[in-house]
Each structure stands twice: as C-alpha cells, then as structure tokens.
Design a protein around this motif. Structure first.
Motif, PDB file in Angstrom:
ATOM      1  N   GLN A 110     -31.594   2.765 -32.227  1.00 20.53           N
ATOM      2  CA  GLN A 110     -31.581   3.416 -30.760  1.00 20.53           C
ATOM      3  C   GLN A 110     -30.342   4.355 -31.037  1.00 20.53           C
ATOM      4  O   GLN A 110     -29.518   4.334 -31.824  1.00 20.53           O
ATOM      5  CB  GLN A 110     -31.251   2.697 -29.546  1.00 20.53           C
ATOM      6  CG  GLN A 110     -32.119   1.309 -29.528  1.00 20.53           C
ATOM      7  CD  GLN A 110     -31.979   0.389 -28.454  1.00 20.53           C
ATOM      8  OE1 GLN A 110     -30.658   0.093 -28.263  1.00 20.53           O
ATOM      9  NE2 GLN A 110     -32.901  -0.421 -28.038  1.00 20.53           N
ATOM     10  N   ALA A 111     -30.602   5.645 -30.375  1.00 20.79           N
ATOM     11  CA  ALA A 111     -29.504   6.563 -30.478  1.00 20.79           C
ATOM     12  C   ALA A 111     -29.201   7.221 -29.063  1.00 20.79           C
ATOM     13  O   ALA A 111     -30.291   7.107 -28.351  1.00 20.79           O
ATOM     14  CB  ALA A 111     -29.982   7.650 -31.475  1.00 20.79           C
ATOM     15  N   ARG A 112     -28.293   7.597 -29.047  1.00 14.75           N
ATOM     16  CA  ARG A 112     -27.840   8.462 -27.787  1.00 14.75           C
ATOM     17  C   ARG A 112     -26.724   9.655 -28.052  1.00 14.75           C
ATOM     18  O   ARG A 112     -26.172   9.284 -29.047  1.00 14.75           O
ATOM     19  CB  ARG A 112     -27.388   7.738 -26.499  1.00 14.75           C
ATOM     20  CG  ARG A 112     -25.928   6.605 -27.062  1.00 14.75           C
ATOM     21  CD  ARG A 112     -25.676   5.652 -25.848  1.00 14.75           C
ATOM     22  NE  ARG A 112     -25.710   6.088 -24.366  1.00 14.75           N
ATOM     23  CZ  ARG A 112     -26.170   5.371 -23.576  1.00 14.75           C
ATOM     24  NH1 ARG A 112     -27.097   4.533 -23.668  1.00 14.75           N
ATOM     25  NH2 ARG A 112     -26.007   5.800 -22.417  1.00 14.75           N
ATOM     26  N   ILE A 113     -26.939  10.695 -27.408  1.00 17.09           N
ATOM     27  CA  ILE A 113     -25.940  11.539 -27.506  1.00 17.09           C
ATOM     28  C   ILE A 113     -25.202  11.979 -25.981  1.00 17.09           C
ATOM     29  O   ILE A 113     -25.854  11.959 -25.004  1.00 17.09           O
ATOM     30  CB  ILE A 113     -26.603  12.914 -27.962  1.00 17.09           C
ATOM     31  CG1 ILE A 113     -27.142  12.906 -29.130  1.00 17.09           C
ATOM     32  CG2 ILE A 113     -25.353  14.260 -27.944  1.00 17.09           C
ATOM     33  CD1 ILE A 113     -28.088  13.971 -29.741  1.00 17.09           C
ATOM     34  N   GLU A 114     -23.903  11.637 -26.079  1.00 18.63           N
ATOM     35  CA  GLU A 114     -23.142  11.949 -25.020  1.00 18.63           C
ATOM     36  C   GLU A 114     -22.043  13.001 -25.178  1.00 18.63           C
ATOM     37  O   GLU A 114     -21.550  13.318 -26.274  1.00 18.63           O
ATOM     38  CB  GLU A 114     -22.456  10.673 -24.569  1.00 18.63           C
ATOM     39  CG  GLU A 114     -23.370   9.540 -24.266  1.00 18.63           C
ATOM     40  CD  GLU A 114     -22.698   8.086 -23.962  1.00 18.63           C
ATOM     41  OE1 GLU A 114     -22.528   7.583 -23.067  1.00 18.63           O
ATOM     42  OE2 GLU A 114     -22.223   7.559 -24.837  1.00 18.63           O
ATOM     43  N   ASP A 115     -21.441  13.447 -23.969  1.00 19.78           N
ATOM     44  CA  ASP A 115     -20.569  14.492 -23.883  1.00 19.78           C
ATOM     45  C   ASP A 115     -19.411  13.937 -22.750  1.00 19.78           C
ATOM     46  O   ASP A 115     -20.016  14.244 -21.695  1.00 19.78           O
ATOM     47  CB  ASP A 115     -20.857  15.840 -23.986  1.00 19.78           C
ATOM     48  CG  ASP A 115     -19.677  16.890 -24.025  1.00 19.78           C
ATOM     49  OD1 ASP A 115     -18.745  16.599 -24.843  1.00 19.78           O
ATOM     50  OD2 ASP A 115     -19.589  17.978 -23.267  1.00 19.78           O
ATOM     51  N   ALA A 116     -18.324  13.665 -22.835  1.00 19.69           N
ATOM     52  CA  ALA A 116     -17.203  13.591 -21.888  1.00 19.69           C
ATOM     53  C   ALA A 116     -17.883  12.283 -20.942  1.00 19.69           C
ATOM     54  O   ALA A 116     -17.981  12.443 -19.767  1.00 19.69           O
ATOM     55  CB  ALA A 116     -17.100  14.609 -20.914  1.00 19.69           C
ATOM     56  N   GLY A 117     -18.717  11.325 -21.614  1.00 16.46           N
ATOM     57  CA  GLY A 117     -19.174  10.267 -20.715  1.00 16.46           C
ATOM     58  C   GLY A 117     -20.501  10.446 -20.093  1.00 16.46           C
ATOM     59  O   GLY A 117     -21.088   9.706 -19.497  1.00 16.46           O
ATOM     60  N   LYS A 118     -20.962  11.842 -20.364  1.00 17.07           N
ATOM     61  CA  LYS A 118     -22.313  12.043 -19.600  1.00 17.07           C
ATOM     62  C   LYS A 118     -23.242  11.972 -20.698  1.00 17.07           C
ATOM     63  O   LYS A 118     -23.352  12.925 -21.780  1.00 17.07           O
ATOM     64  CB  LYS A 118     -22.228  13.536 -19.097  1.00 17.07           C
ATOM     65  CG  LYS A 118     -23.538  13.967 -18.277  1.00 17.07           C
ATOM     66  CD  LYS A 118     -23.541  15.149 -17.740  1.00 17.07           C
ATOM     67  CE  LYS A 118     -24.826  15.792 -17.342  1.00 17.07           C
ATOM     68  NZ  LYS A 118     -24.999  17.050 -16.996  1.00 17.07           N
ATOM     69  N   LEU A 119     -24.436  11.153 -20.347  1.00 18.53           N
ATOM     70  CA  LEU A 119     -25.447  11.109 -21.279  1.00 18.53           C
ATOM     71  C   LEU A 119     -26.455  12.169 -21.163  1.00 18.53           C
ATOM     72  O   LEU A 119     -26.920  12.884 -20.195  1.00 18.53           O
ATOM     73  CB  LEU A 119     -26.358   9.979 -21.116  1.00 18.53           C
ATOM     74  CG  LEU A 119     -27.629   9.550 -21.880  1.00 18.53           C
ATOM     75  CD1 LEU A 119     -27.297   9.235 -23.213  1.00 18.53           C
ATOM     76  CD2 LEU A 119     -28.192   8.483 -21.031  1.00 18.53           C
ATOM     77  N   LEU A 120     -26.586  12.905 -22.543  1.00 18.08           N
ATOM     78  CA  LEU A 120     -27.290  14.136 -22.821  1.00 18.08           C
ATOM     79  C   LEU A 120     -28.916  13.962 -23.314  1.00 18.08           C
ATOM     80  O   LEU A 120     -29.846  14.434 -22.735  1.00 18.08           O
ATOM     81  CB  LEU A 120     -26.668  15.142 -23.642  1.00 18.08           C
ATOM     82  CG  LEU A 120     -25.214  15.486 -23.253  1.00 18.08           C
ATOM     83  CD1 LEU A 120     -24.609  16.243 -24.453  1.00 18.08           C
ATOM     84  CD2 LEU A 120     -25.034  16.139 -21.840  1.00 18.08           C
ATOM     85  N   PHE A 121     -28.661  13.026 -24.289  1.00 20.21           N
ATOM     86  CA  PHE A 121     -30.118  12.857 -25.199  1.00 20.21           C
ATOM     87  C   PHE A 121     -30.214  11.395 -25.376  1.00 20.21           C
ATOM     88  O   PHE A 121     -29.174  10.532 -25.553  1.00 20.21           O
ATOM     89  CB  PHE A 121     -30.202  13.579 -26.165  1.00 20.21           C
ATOM     90  CG  PHE A 121     -30.332  14.873 -26.092  1.00 20.21           C
ATOM     91  CD1 PHE A 121     -31.385  15.542 -26.029  1.00 20.21           C
ATOM     92  CD2 PHE A 121     -29.329  15.691 -26.034  1.00 20.21           C
ATOM     93  CE1 PHE A 121     -31.833  16.959 -25.763  1.00 20.21           C
ATOM     94  CE2 PHE A 121     -29.386  17.102 -25.882  1.00 20.21           C
ATOM     95  CZ  PHE A 121     -30.465  17.826 -25.745  1.00 20.21           C
TER      96      PHE A 121
END
Length: 151
Positions: A110-121
C-alpha cells in the motif's frame, strides 16, 4: 616404519577431509539467514495526474498482511521516501522477514503521499505480493484524494 606411519595417518587425514566437507555442507544453512535478510518487495509509486508534488511531500509504502477480515492490516515492512523536489515515479524496496510469511495468507503493498499531514494520493487497488502466485515487484498507480489537487 613408513608404512605403519602412513597407515596411521591415512585414516586421520580421511576423517579431517570428511569433517571439512561436513562443515562446508553445514554452511548453507547459515546462508539461509542471509536469504532471510535479503527478502524484498520492490516497485514504483506513481500517479496519472500531470501535477508536481510539493518538495516537502512524503511517500509512505508499506508491506502488509491483509488476510484477516474485519481487522487492521499487520505491517511487515515500511519505507518512507522524502520527495525533496523529485517527481513520480518513485522507486521503493522493502525488506521483510520470510519467517513471518505464511503461504496461506495474503500480502499487499500500500502507498500514500502526504504533505504536512494532508493526504494527497493513496492506493485504491490491492497490489498483491509474495504468496498465491503474486509477484515480488509491483508498479502502483495512486489516486488523488478529494478536494483540490496539489500545485
């Protein structure tokens, strides 16, 4: 005298030789621990949108046991990648302990992309690995999470 010395030394030499072979034959079992440390799942993380990730984005990829219904997945390995201005695709490689793998169970990445705690992808598809004929390499395509896409 030489004949009796030779008849004494020959069995000793033979036992030393066979003992060395036995020690050599035992070495591969120690090699199994090397194989245990080298078990890996690898691949890439990407998405289809033609937008750049913020330099501060992080990509988290996990190897999980997804066998148990109605229970959280058990994490067997993880890699966190800092985007640092780079863009997709990102390569990953997660080491795992093969002793924790049960051929009857199902494993996924599984994968996820986040920025500053906000889920993007995030992955919205199961990417099966390791058991039941699944590969050890997967190329994942993540989906954007609702709301405006990153700039």
């Amino acid at each position: 005298m030489t004949l009796s010395l030779r008849s004494i030394l020959a069995p000793c030499f033979l036992s030393l030789l066979l003992g060395g072979c036995a020690a050599t034959a035992a070495a591969p079992s120690g090699g199994d621990s090397t194989a245990a440390s080298s078990a890996r799942v690898s691949g890439t993380v990407s998405y289809l949108q033609r937008i750049a990730l913020p330099p501060s984005a992080t990509i988290t990829v996990r190897l999980v046991d997804v066998s148990r219904m109605d229970a959280p997945a058990i994490v067997l390995g993880e890699q966190i990648i800092n985007a640092g201005g780079k863009q997709v695709p990102f390569s990953f490689e997660i080491s795992y302990d093969p002793a924790r793998i049960d051929p009857r169970f199902t494993y996924a990445v599984q994968a996820r992309i986040e920025d500053a705690g906000k889920l993007l992808f995030i992955t919205d598809t199961r990417y099966a690995v390791i058991t039941r004929g699944a590969p050890n390499r997967v190329d994942m395509v993540l989906r954007p999470v609702g709301g405006p896409t990153p700039k």
